[in-house]
Design a protein around this motif. Structure first.
Motif, PDB file in Angstrom:
ATOM      1  N   SER A  27       9.441  -0.043  -4.724  1.00 33.03           N
ATOM      2  CA  SER A  27       8.249   0.463  -5.394  1.00 33.03           C
ATOM      3  C   SER A  27       8.324   1.978  -5.422  1.00 33.03           C
ATOM      4  CB  SER A  27       6.974   0.024  -4.680  1.00 33.03           C
ATOM      5  OG  SER A  27       6.910   0.610  -3.399  1.00 33.03           O
ATOM      6  N   TYR A  32       1.116   4.497  -6.426  1.00 37.54           N
ATOM      7  CA  TYR A  32       0.201   3.748  -5.573  1.00 37.54           C
ATOM      8  C   TYR A  32      -0.647   4.688  -4.726  1.00 37.54           C
ATOM      9  CZ  TYR A  32       2.920  -0.400  -6.672  1.00 37.54           C
ATOM     10  OH  TYR A  32       3.541  -1.426  -7.326  1.00 37.54           O
ATOM     11  N   ARG A  98      -1.007   0.455  -1.655  1.00 39.13           N
ATOM     12  CA  ARG A  98      -1.978  -0.400  -2.339  1.00 39.13           C
ATOM     13  C   ARG A  98      -2.148   0.081  -3.764  1.00 39.13           C
ATOM     14  NH1 ARG A  98      -7.655  -0.588  -2.994  1.00 39.13           N
ATOM     15  NH2 ARG A  98      -8.530  -2.680  -2.821  1.00 39.13           N
ATOM     16  N   SER A  99      -2.126  -0.862  -4.678  1.00 42.32           N
ATOM     17  CA  SER A  99      -2.386  -0.490  -6.059  1.00 42.32           C
ATOM     18  C   SER A  99      -3.860  -0.124  -6.192  1.00 42.32           C
ATOM     19  CB  SER A  99      -2.019  -1.628  -7.010  1.00 42.32           C
ATOM     20  OG  SER A  99      -2.814  -2.772  -6.737  1.00 42.32           O
ATOM     21  N   SER A 104      -1.927  -5.382  -5.569  1.00 40.29           N
ATOM     22  CA  SER A 104      -0.820  -5.443  -4.621  1.00 40.29           C
ATOM     23  C   SER A 104      -1.174  -4.615  -3.394  1.00 40.29           C
ATOM     24  CB  SER A 104       0.471  -4.948  -5.257  1.00 40.29           C
ATOM     25  OG  SER A 104       0.433  -3.571  -5.482  1.00 40.29           O
ATOM     26  N   ASP A 105      -0.714  -5.092  -2.271  1.00 41.80           N
ATOM     27  CA  ASP A 105      -1.100  -4.478  -1.000  1.00 41.80           C
ATOM     28  C   ASP A 105      -0.004  -4.771   0.014  1.00 41.80           C
ATOM     29  OD1 ASP A 105      -4.248  -4.526   0.897  1.00 41.80           O
ATOM     30  OD2 ASP A 105      -2.424  -3.351   1.110  1.00 41.80           O
ATOM     31  N   TYR A 106       0.701  -3.729   0.450  1.00 38.59           N
ATOM     32  CA  TYR A 106       1.811  -3.911   1.375  1.00 38.59           C
ATOM     33  C   TYR A 106       1.628  -3.019   2.604  1.00 38.59           C
ATOM     34  CZ  TYR A 106       4.145  -6.265  -2.494  1.00 38.59           C
ATOM     35  OH  TYR A 106       4.465  -7.120  -3.513  1.00 38.59           O
TER      36      TYR A 106
END
Length: 117
Positions: A27, A32, A98-99, A104-106
């Motif tokens: 990414s 983000y 996090r978007s 999306s969240d990582y």
């Protein structure tokens, strides 16, 4: 596949400094909202600092003036410079990507910071 890997934690004396790094793969950190969170034993995880995709930053009141979050888009890295560390800063620190809409969240695995004499 997105992967976030933190580094830079360790043992430091009160008043000392550390710089945490978060390396992202899969990414682009520039696209983000990136944040650093921490969790001490027995406590809930809390936001320490965040930099949005637009470049805005915000900090927990407890770290304002001592911590600085930054992002290096060329290296795809996010940093947390921590100065004037206190014992209460002891915690596991995690990087989050996090978007903006939350789709999306990582999270990374975390790195331990221990502030002790």
């Amino acid at each position: 596949q997105v992967q976030l890997v933190e580094s830079g934690g360790g043992l430091v004396q009160p008043g000392g400094s550390l710089r945490l790094s978060c390396a992202a793969s899969g990414s682009l950190v520039s696209t983000y909202d990136m944040g650093w969170y921490r969790q001490a034993p027995g406590n809930q995880r809390e936001l320490v600092a965040q930099v949005t995709l637009r470049g805005s930053t915000n900090y927990a009141d407890s770290v304002k003036g001592r911590f600085t979050i930054s992002r290096d888009n060329a290296k795809n890295m996010v940093y947390l410079q921590m100065n004037s560390l206190k014992q209460k800063d002891t915690a596991a620190y995690c990087c989050r990507e996090r978007s903006h809409g939350g789709a999306s969240d990582y999270w990374g695995q975390g790195t331990q910071v221990t502030v002790s004499a």
